[in-house]
Design a protein around this motif. Structure first.
Motif, PDB file in Angstrom:
ATOM      1  N   GLY A 145       0.800  -1.217   0.000  1.00  0.00           N
ATOM      2  CA  GLY A 145       0.000   0.000   0.000  1.00  0.00           C
ATOM      3  C   GLY A 145       0.833   1.266   0.000  1.00  0.00           C
ATOM      4  O   GLY A 145       2.005   1.256   0.393  1.00  0.00           O
ATOM      5  N   PRO A 146       0.232   2.386  -0.455  1.00  0.00           N
ATOM      6  CA  PRO A 146       0.979   3.643  -0.579  1.00  0.00           C
ATOM      7  C   PRO A 146       1.498   4.198   0.742  1.00  0.00           C
ATOM      8  O   PRO A 146       2.598   4.743   0.786  1.00  0.00           O
ATOM      9  N   ALA A 147       0.730   4.079   1.817  1.00  0.00           N
ATOM     10  CA  ALA A 147       1.177   4.620   3.111  1.00  0.00           C
ATOM     11  C   ALA A 147       2.425   3.892   3.589  1.00  0.00           C
ATOM     12  O   ALA A 147       3.394   4.514   4.057  1.00  0.00           O
ATOM     13  N   PHE A 148       2.404   2.568   3.473  1.00  0.00           N
ATOM     14  CA  PHE A 148       3.569   1.783   3.868  1.00  0.00           C
ATOM     15  C   PHE A 148       4.774   2.153   3.013  1.00  0.00           C
ATOM     16  O   PHE A 148       5.872   2.399   3.529  1.00  0.00           O
ATOM     17  N   PHE A 149       4.556   2.208   1.694  1.00  0.00           N
ATOM     18  CA  PHE A 149       5.701   2.436   0.817  1.00  0.00           C
ATOM     19  C   PHE A 149       6.269   3.845   0.970  1.00  0.00           C
ATOM     20  O   PHE A 149       7.487   4.033   0.949  1.00  0.00           O
ATOM     21  N   LEU A 150       5.414   4.858   1.147  1.00  0.00           N
ATOM     22  CA  LEU A 150       5.916   6.216   1.368  1.00  0.00           C
ATOM     23  C   LEU A 150       6.709   6.300   2.674  1.00  0.00           C
ATOM     24  O   LEU A 150       7.717   7.011   2.750  1.00  0.00           O
ATOM     25  N   SER A 151       6.268   5.557   3.682  1.00  0.00           N
ATOM     26  CA  SER A 151       7.023   5.508   4.943  1.00  0.00           C
ATOM     27  C   SER A 151       8.367   4.836   4.719  1.00  0.00           C
ATOM     28  O   SER A 151       9.386   5.260   5.281  1.00  0.00           O
ATOM     29  N   PHE A 196       8.557  -5.882   9.696  1.00  0.00           N
ATOM     30  CA  PHE A 196       7.440  -5.359   8.911  1.00  0.00           C
ATOM     31  C   PHE A 196       7.313  -6.048   7.560  1.00  0.00           C
ATOM     32  O   PHE A 196       6.638  -5.565   6.656  1.00  0.00           O
ATOM     33  N   GLU A 197       7.973  -7.200   7.413  1.00  0.00           N
ATOM     34  CA  GLU A 197       7.924  -7.931   6.149  1.00  0.00           C
ATOM     35  C   GLU A 197       6.491  -8.296   5.749  1.00  0.00           C
ATOM     36  O   GLU A 197       6.190  -8.449   4.573  1.00  0.00           O
ATOM     37  N   GLN A 198       5.616  -8.444   6.712  1.00  0.00           N
ATOM     38  CA  GLN A 198       4.233  -8.792   6.405  1.00  0.00           C
ATOM     39  C   GLN A 198       3.342  -7.561   6.258  1.00  0.00           C
ATOM     40  O   GLN A 198       2.121  -7.668   6.266  1.00  0.00           O
ATOM     41  N   GLY A 199       3.944  -6.389   6.142  1.00  0.00           N
ATOM     42  CA  GLY A 199       3.170  -5.178   5.906  1.00  0.00           C
ATOM     43  C   GLY A 199       2.740  -4.469   7.166  1.00  0.00           C
ATOM     44  O   GLY A 199       1.681  -3.834   7.202  1.00  0.00           O
ATOM     45  N   GLY A 200       3.532  -4.559   8.236  1.00  0.00           N
ATOM     46  CA  GLY A 200       3.181  -3.897   9.493  1.00  0.00           C
ATOM     47  C   GLY A 200       3.338  -2.386   9.383  1.00  0.00           C
ATOM     48  O   GLY A 200       4.438  -1.851   9.566  1.00  0.00           O
ATOM     49  N   LEU A 201       2.239  -1.677   9.077  1.00  0.00           N
ATOM     50  CA  LEU A 201       2.302  -0.234   8.841  1.00  0.00           C
ATOM     51  C   LEU A 201       2.745   0.535  10.090  1.00  0.00           C
ATOM     52  O   LEU A 201       3.548   1.462   9.994  1.00  0.00           O
ATOM     53  N   ASN A 203       4.701  -0.371  12.600  1.00  0.00           N
ATOM     54  CA  ASN A 203       6.141  -0.498  12.796  1.00  0.00           C
ATOM     55  C   ASN A 203       6.921   0.286  11.750  1.00  0.00           C
ATOM     56  O   ASN A 203       7.959   0.874  12.044  1.00  0.00           O
ATOM     57  N   MET A 204       6.416   0.286  10.515  1.00  0.00           N
ATOM     58  CA  MET A 204       7.099   1.020   9.455  1.00  0.00           C
ATOM     59  C   MET A 204       7.055   2.517   9.713  1.00  0.00           C
ATOM     60  O   MET A 204       8.052   3.226   9.521  1.00  0.00           O
ATOM     61  N   LEU A 205       5.907   3.027  10.152  1.00  0.00           N
ATOM     62  CA  LEU A 205       5.775   4.454  10.465  1.00  0.00           C
ATOM     63  C   LEU A 205       6.723   4.863  11.593  1.00  0.00           C
ATOM     64  O   LEU A 205       7.375   5.912  11.525  1.00  0.00           O
ATOM     65  N   ILE A 206       6.798   4.023  12.616  1.00  0.00           N
ATOM     66  CA  ILE A 206       7.675   4.332  13.755  1.00  0.00           C
ATOM     67  C   ILE A 206       9.138   4.267  13.350  1.00  0.00           C
ATOM     68  O   ILE A 206       9.944   5.124  13.749  1.00  0.00           O
ATOM     69  N   LEU A 207       9.494   3.284  12.537  1.00  0.00           N
ATOM     70  CA  LEU A 207      10.877   3.191  12.073  1.00  0.00           C
ATOM     71  C   LEU A 207      11.240   4.396  11.204  1.00  0.00           C
ATOM     72  O   LEU A 207      12.334   4.954  11.330  1.00  0.00           O
ATOM     73  N   ALA A 208      10.320   4.823  10.347  1.00  0.00           N
ATOM     74  CA  ALA A 208      10.571   5.982   9.488  1.00  0.00           C
ATOM     75  C   ALA A 208      10.759   7.246  10.329  1.00  0.00           C
ATOM     76  O   ALA A 208      11.713   8.017  10.110  1.00  0.00           O
TER      77      ALA A 208
END
Length: 227
Positions: A145-151, A196-201, A203-208
């Motif tokens: 998804g776009p939110a995950f990928f932008l992060s 976040f390999e399974q798409g954990g948004l 965790n990805m947002l926090i890492l970003a």
């Protein structure tokens, strides 16, 4: 870059046919290696200038990775979601293979492209360009998804800025060591702590966000030192 993307796409298609678990090693990590080898062939004989501090810089990079995941842990704790340690059963095999993969990537990104761009642009502009390109060839994340990928793009650019500071002034061999170790530890930290390999948004947002904070500190500190 065309060779990098084509190479990564080809390796992604080949992955299931070689029966290699993606958790052990993603063949697409060698896309940048294909790109740089297509552009210049094997690395030319390198200068020893700047290599003496490579181990020290790699150690500093390791400390920065620890700080990065410390910020992530604090952010997750504030959100009421503590880190959950998850060490894969084959970690003894994953760890060395991840190091090979990380160095395979960094041969193209920081050892070649970052250095090449800095002959035309500033370190920061070059790092931003490398970070964006680095993120776009992670085609496995497009489906999240776009939110995950932008992060993910944000995280990649922030981490690219950190590594640009770490490898600045090193030799090619030195930059490969420093960036390869940093990239390796980052991948292992994500695998063990965030996954976040399974798409954990979340965790990805926090890492970003954590990466942006650490990058601001590193780049700001580097400016103070170089003044």
């Amino acid at each position: 870059m065309i060779a990098t993307w084509l190479g990564a796409g080809t390796l992604l298609v080949l992955q299931p046919y070689v029966h290699l678990d993606p958790e052990l090693l993603m063949l697409t990590q060698f896309g940048p290696t294909i790109g740089v080898l297509a552009a210049i062939g094997l690395l030319a004989k390198d200068s020893q200038q700047g290599t003496k501090n490579a181990l020290v810089r790699a150690g500093v990079g390791a400390g920065i990775v620890v700080a990065l995941f410390g910020v992530c842990a604090a952010a997750l704790a504030l959100a009421g979601q503590p880190l959950h340690l998850a060490i894969p059963e084959q970690f003894w095999l994953i760890a060395p293979l991840q190091l090979i993969g990380a160095c395979g990537e960094e041969l193209g990104w920081r050892t070649f492209l970052q250095r090449h761009l800095q002959t035309r642009f500033s370190m920061i502009v070059s790092a931003v360009i490398v970070g964006v390109l680095w993120s776009t060839w992670h085609i496995q994340y497009y489906a999240f998804g776009p939110a995950f990928f932008l992060s993910f793009v944000t995280m990649s650019v922030a981490v690219s800025l950190i590594m640009a500071v770490l490898v600045r002034g090193t030799s090619r061999r030195g930059s490969l060591l420093v960036a390869g170790v940093f990239h390796w530890l980052l991948n292992l930290g994500i695998l063990i702590l965030l996954n976040f390999e399974q798409g954990g948004l979340r965790n990805m947002l926090i890492l970003a966000a954590s990466s942006v904070v650490i990058a601001a500190v590193v780049v700001g500190g580097n400016r103070q030192v170089t003044r």
